[in-house]
Design an enzyme around this catalytic site. Structure first.
Site, PDB file in Angstrom:
ATOM      1  N   TYR A   1     -22.094 -36.802 -22.065  1.00  0.00           N
ATOM      2  CA  TYR A   1     -21.630 -35.461 -21.717  1.00  0.00           C
ATOM      3  C   TYR A   1     -22.551 -34.923 -20.634  1.00  0.00           C
ATOM      4  O   TYR A   1     -23.688 -35.381 -20.478  1.00  0.00           O
ATOM      5  CB  TYR A   1     -21.512 -34.516 -22.909  1.00  0.00           C
ATOM      6  N   THR A   2     -22.018 -33.936 -19.878  1.00  0.00           N
ATOM      7  CA  THR A   2     -22.794 -33.433 -18.741  1.00  0.00           C
ATOM      8  C   THR A   2     -23.965 -32.565 -19.185  1.00  0.00           C
ATOM      9  O   THR A   2     -25.000 -32.532 -18.512  1.00  0.00           O
ATOM     10  CB  THR A   2     -21.886 -32.629 -17.788  1.00  0.00           C
TER      11      THR A   2
ATOM     12  N   GLU B   1     -19.315 -39.359 -17.062  1.00  0.00           N
ATOM     13  CA  GLU B   1     -19.834 -38.066 -17.519  1.00  0.00           C
ATOM     14  C   GLU B   1     -18.656 -37.190 -17.933  1.00  0.00           C
ATOM     15  O   GLU B   1     -17.755 -36.921 -17.123  1.00  0.00           O
ATOM     16  CB  GLU B   1     -20.627 -37.369 -16.401  1.00  0.00           C
TER      17      GLU B   1
HETATM   18 ZN   LIG Z   1     -26.187 -38.941 -20.573  1.00  0.00          ZN
END
Ligand SMILES: [Zn+2]
Length: 228
Positions: free
Chosen positions: A31-32, A95
């Site tokens: 995840y970002t 991402e």
């Molecule tokens: Zn990461």
């Protein structure tokens, strides 16, 4: 008529890449962990940040292509899986936009997950990636990372051909040995490794404690990988 599964792919080149040293062998999901997708995209394209990923998937399902899969993006950092270190060389990185544990971790929208699924299926069709090498950043860097976290629907992905999953609990044995056989870097602090395993394979029990259910699930997964 659009069938709604594949959203537009937007090319947004990042300067942060170089040559690969190996063929693609694993797929790393992140995840970002930033306040917005726009902020994450800006950072992943900033030459000063020296980070990138091959793809970014927004919460509305829009897919951004930042680095061609033929090149090495800089997403995994210090990392390890199944005897291999430095996974940027041999991975594709995605991402997934989510504020993450630092800024208000929340469930991933269905439309975003469907988009990530289609993207993953395409990647798995283009490269030789064993199902058990579809991992989270926390799986490969358990002492540093928590993403994509326990809200990521790993089971739903595995049911659709991306990654592995089991609901089985087998009689617990040498659970650290099981985690090592699955792929984890068990030389790292045990609580970190256990928590990473739980985030992926036992998300209702993220404690960092190697208890009976955790050991049972680890045995179940090791058995699945041996026979499957
Ligand atoms: Zn990461």
């Amino acid at each position: 008529m659009r069938h709604g599964l594949v959203k537009a792919l937007i090319i947004l080149p990042s300067p942060n890449f170089d040559e690969r040293g190996a063929a693609v062998w694993c797929l790393v999901l992140h995840y970002t962990g930033m306040r917005s997708g726009a902020a994450a995209l800006a950072r992943l394209c900033d030459p000063a940040a020296k980070v990138s990923s091959h793809y970014v998937v927004e919460e509305d399902g829009t897919v951004f292509s930042l680095v061609d899969e033929g090149f090495r993006a800089w997403h995994a950092g210090v990392s390890y899986w199944r005897g291999i270190s430095g996974l940027n060389d041999c991975s594709v990185g995605i991402e997934i936009v989510n504020p993450g544990h630092e800024f208000g971790y929340r469930g991933f929208p269905d439309v975003q997950m469907r988009s990530v699924l289609q993207l993953c299926l395409g990647i798995l069709g283009r490269h030789e990636v064993p199902a058990r090498n579809v991992v989270g950043h926390s799986d490969v860097a358990p002492d540093r990372k928590q993403d994509p976290g326990e809200l990521f629907p790993w089971r739903w992905f595995a049911e659709r051909g991306v990654g592995v999953w089991t609901d089985d609990f087998l009689a617990p044995g040498d659970w650290m040995g099981d985690l090592a056989a699955i792929g984890y870097a068990t030389r790292l602090p045990a609580a970190d490794v256990v928590r990473a395993f739980q985030r992926h394979f036992l998300p209702e029990n993220v404690t960092g404690v190697g208890d009976e259910v955790t050991a049972g699930r680890a045995a179940g997964l090791r058995d699945l990988l041996k026979t499957g």
